[in-house]
Design an enzyme around this catalytic site. Structure first.
Site, PDB file in Angstrom:
ATOM      1  N   GLY A 247       5.610   7.799  11.453  1.00  9.49           N
ATOM      2  CA  GLY A 247       6.751   7.265  10.716  1.00  9.49           C
ATOM      3  C   GLY A 247       7.384   5.990  11.223  1.00  9.49           C
ATOM      4  CD  GLU A 285       1.271  14.532  12.642  1.00 10.98           C
ATOM      5  OE1 GLU A 285       1.809  14.121  11.601  1.00 10.98           O
ATOM      6  OE2 GLU A 285       1.128  15.746  12.890  1.00 10.98           O
ATOM      7  N   PRO A 286       1.125   8.630  14.606  1.00  7.62           N
ATOM      8  CG  PRO A 286       0.877   7.089  16.357  1.00  7.62           C
ATOM      9  CD  PRO A 286       0.797   8.562  16.039  1.00  7.62           C
ATOM     10  N   GLY A 287       0.692   6.098  12.115  1.00 10.58           N
ATOM     11  CA  GLY A 287      -0.302   5.430  11.282  1.00 10.58           C
ATOM     12  C   GLY A 287       0.025   3.952  11.179  1.00 10.58           C
ATOM     13  NE  ARG A 324       3.064  -0.217   2.058  1.00 10.26           N
ATOM     14  CZ  ARG A 324       4.220  -0.795   2.314  1.00 10.26           C
ATOM     15  NH1 ARG A 324       4.328  -2.101   2.350  1.00 10.26           N
ATOM     16  NH2 ARG A 324       5.278  -0.058   2.567  1.00 10.26           N
ATOM     17  CB  CYS A 356      -4.154  -6.123 -18.127  1.00 13.96           C
ATOM     18  SG  CYS A 356      -5.622  -7.147 -18.113  1.00 13.96           S
ATOM     19  CD  GLU A 357      -0.680  -1.458 -15.201  1.00 13.71           C
ATOM     20  OE1 GLU A 357       0.537  -1.191 -15.194  1.00 13.71           O
ATOM     21  OE2 GLU A 357      -1.571  -0.606 -15.160  1.00 13.71           O
ATOM     22  CE1 TYR A 384      -0.320   5.544   4.752  1.00 11.01           C
ATOM     23  CE2 TYR A 384       1.151   4.118   6.004  1.00 11.01           C
ATOM     24  CZ  TYR A 384       0.548   5.353   5.816  1.00 11.01           C
ATOM     25  OH  TYR A 384       0.803   6.383   6.669  1.00 11.01           O
TER      26      TYR A 384
HETATM   27  N1  LLP Z   1       1.903  12.443   9.601  1.00 11.76           N
HETATM   28  C1  LLP Z   1       2.104  12.906   8.350  1.00 11.76           C
HETATM   29  C2  LLP Z   1       2.190  14.351   8.127  1.00 11.76           C
HETATM   30  C3  LLP Z   1       2.250  11.998   7.284  1.00 11.76           C
HETATM   31  O1  LLP Z   1       2.477  12.455   6.060  1.00 11.76           O
HETATM   32  C4  LLP Z   1       2.166  10.607   7.529  1.00 11.76           C
HETATM   33  C5  LLP Z   1       2.285   9.638   6.430  1.00 11.76           C
HETATM   34  C6  LLP Z   1       1.926  10.172   8.849  1.00 11.76           C
HETATM   35  C7  LLP Z   1       1.807  11.129   9.860  1.00 11.76           C
HETATM   36  C8  LLP Z   1       1.815   8.733   9.226  1.00 11.76           C
HETATM   37  O2  LLP Z   1       3.017   8.059   8.961  1.00 11.76           O
HETATM   38  P1  LLP Z   1       3.203   6.528   9.417  1.00 11.76           P
HETATM   39  O3  LLP Z   1       3.236   6.501  10.925  1.00 11.76           O
HETATM   40  O4  LLP Z   1       2.074   5.755   8.861  1.00 11.76           O
HETATM   41  O5  LLP Z   1       4.510   6.160   8.798  1.00 11.76           O
HETATM   42  N2  LLP Z   1       1.782   4.813   1.292  1.00 11.76           N
HETATM   43  C9  LLP Z   1       3.100   4.675   1.883  1.00 11.76           C
HETATM   44  C10 LLP Z   1       3.219   5.482   3.150  1.00 11.76           C
HETATM   45  C11 LLP Z   1       2.919   6.947   2.950  1.00 11.76           C
HETATM   46  C12 LLP Z   1       3.017   7.751   4.233  1.00 11.76           C
HETATM   47  C13 LLP Z   1       2.471   9.119   4.043  1.00 11.76           C
HETATM   48  N3  LLP Z   1       2.485   9.955   5.210  1.00 11.76           N
HETATM   49  C14 LLP Z   1       3.364   3.207   2.126  1.00 11.76           C
HETATM   50  O6  LLP Z   1       2.515   2.374   1.819  1.00 11.76           O
HETATM   51  O7  LLP Z   1       4.447   2.835   2.583  1.00 11.76           O
END
Ligand code: LLP
Length: 427
Positions: A247, A285-287, A324, A356-357, A384
């Site tokens: 997050g 769980e960083p993404g 996004r 086309c949107e 993302y």
């Molecule tokens: N863990 C869980 C259970 C999650 O649902 C997520 C993201 C993460 C970890 C990783 O979160 P992060 O560190 O990346 O914030 N598509 C959207 C973001 C959707 C996030 C979904 N869950 C965007 O482009 O902003």
């Protein structure tokens, strides 16, 4: 002209008036591989990871990269080789994880809707933990594991009812969200899980949302989770690891000011210690914060279309490549790859794609001095974007490159029409 370097993400810079990723000029990559083209910096990814590793140094921990943010194999491989585990949400992501050789016990399986087939697949390879989000899921997992003569390692996702102060579509820790189990039901859920012969309780988890730029919501969530751990353990169920989810936000605008990962964890560990849980294994769980600012999407300006109310800059990347803005009104900086002298007219453009949107926009009201044929870089496009890309309008998904110093590797070829129609059949 281009923005001053200080506002570019780390490892992106103007050298001799040309935008580079590390030591590679982006113009050259676009000429060789076409556009739209995603370019990632390996050093930027490892640098982002290092901040977490510093923050958690000296603690028993596991950093599980959230595969959904960018699931390209070479990116997963880079993070796994640097020591990461992986957080997955589908059988498909599980296969990607195994394909890059992650040790299965470093895989965490999240998500509200796991199928029996996915549960079996994950049990077969021996993943580290299922993050379970409902009582119904717990019961099905118990059944599937017993059929296989196994005990599934589980952690229950707590919904701490904390406002992450982010976009409503990516906020997940509030009572109105579909995620997790309400605080008041947590102890009963753990009592139940501990009594199931097909389950083995190993942890607890939470995830309150994405693109979080403040420390406060994390501290609040931690307090709630630790309250839960106290009650669960008082009920006789031992919690080995605590998973605080992902997050952490990144700087999209130049002034978002999210805390650095190491500073965030310094604050969180202080709280953890103060509450007497300093010896617990920590999972995260960083993404986005690992890959988001490590990527840019290169796009060519096709046409300038000045108008009475709006000026449009039509580029060859679109909402299918960069979803996004259309989905969350998200802001991505857009900068020229080879800046021109500032346009005296100060023309302000809406940067839009060919789809086309009317929702197909990438940036609004941007002052840019450009001619058709110029290249633009859409910044902060490492997370993302490609993982959410689609084939809408039968547009092939973009190619991807990973830069490492002065080298650039093609990590995904451009998708052809033949790739897209491969599974289709005429009557
Ligand atoms: N863990 C869980 C259970 C999650 O649902 C997520 C993201 C993460 C970890 C990783 O979160 P992060 O560190 O990346 O914030 N598509 C959207 C973001 C959707 C996030 C979904 N869950 C965007 O482009 O902003």
């Amino acid at each position: 002209t281009g923005l001053p370097d200080s506002t570019l993400p780390p490892f992106f810079s103007y050298q001799d008036q040309a935008l580079h990723a590390e030591g590679v000029p982006l113009q050259r990559l676009a000429e060789e591989h076409g556009t739209p083209l995603f370019v990632y910096s390996r050093a930027a990814i490892l640098d982002a990871l290092a901040a977490y590793q510093r923050g958690l140094a000296g603690r028993e921990h596991l950093i599980c990269y959230a595969v959904k943010a960018n699931s390209s194999l070479a990116i997963l491989q880079t993070l796994v080789q640097a020591g990461c585990g992986l957080d997955i949400v589908s059988g498909g992501e599980l296969e990607r994880a195994l394909a890059v050789g992650v040790s299965p016990d470093k895989i965490i399986f999240s998500g509200v809707g796991k199928t029996r087939a996915e549960m079996r697949q994950a049990l077969q390879v021996g993943i580290g933990c299922f993050n379970v989000e409902s009582r119904a899921e717990l019961d099905v997992l118990d059944e599937v594991a017993r059929e296989m003569g196994q005990r599934a390692p589980v952690s229950v996702r707590v919904n701490p009812n904390v406002d992450a102060k982010t976009h409503p579509y990516i906020s997940t820790g509030l009572k109105g969200n579909k995620f997790g189990i309400a605080q008041e039901d947590v102890v009963e859920t753990y009592r139940h899980a501990a009594a199931c012969a097909g389950l083995r309780v190993v942890g607890i988890d939470c995830h309150i949302g994405s693109q979080i730029t403040q420390t406060g919501p994390y501290l609040d969530a931690m307090d709630r989770v630790l309250d839960a751990v106290e009650s669960i353990e008082a009920a006789g169920v031992k919690i080995e690891h605590i998973d605080f989810g992902g997050g952490l936000g990144i700087d999209y605008q130049g002034n978002d000011n999210p805390p650095a990962a190491d500073a965030l964890w310094q604050a969180l560990l202080q709280r953890l210690d103060a509450r007497g849980f300093g010896d617990r294994k920590i999972c995260i769980e960083p993404g986005r914060s690992l890959v988001g600012n490590a990527g840019a999407c290169l796009t060519e300006v096709l046409f300038l279309k000045p108008g009475e109310q709006k000026n449009f800059l039509i580029v060859d990347a679109a909402m299918n490549d960069l979803p996004r803005p259309a989905m969350y009104q998200a802001f991505h900086r857009i900068v020229p790859v080879q800046p021109r002298a500032a346009d005296a007219s100060g023309t302000v453009w809406d940067v839009v794609g060919p789809v086309c949107e009317s929702g197909d926009w990438i940036g609004r009201d941007r002052a840019l001095a450009v001619h058709s044929g110029d290249l633009l870089a859409v910044l902060s496009a490492g997370a993302y974007c490609m993982s959410m890309a689609s084939n809408y309008n039968t547009r092939g998904r973009a190619a991807e490159m990973l830069v490492d110093g002065t080298q650039a590797h093609l990590i995904r070829a451009r998708e052809s029409v033949a790739d897209q129609t491969r599974l289709e059949r005429l009557l």
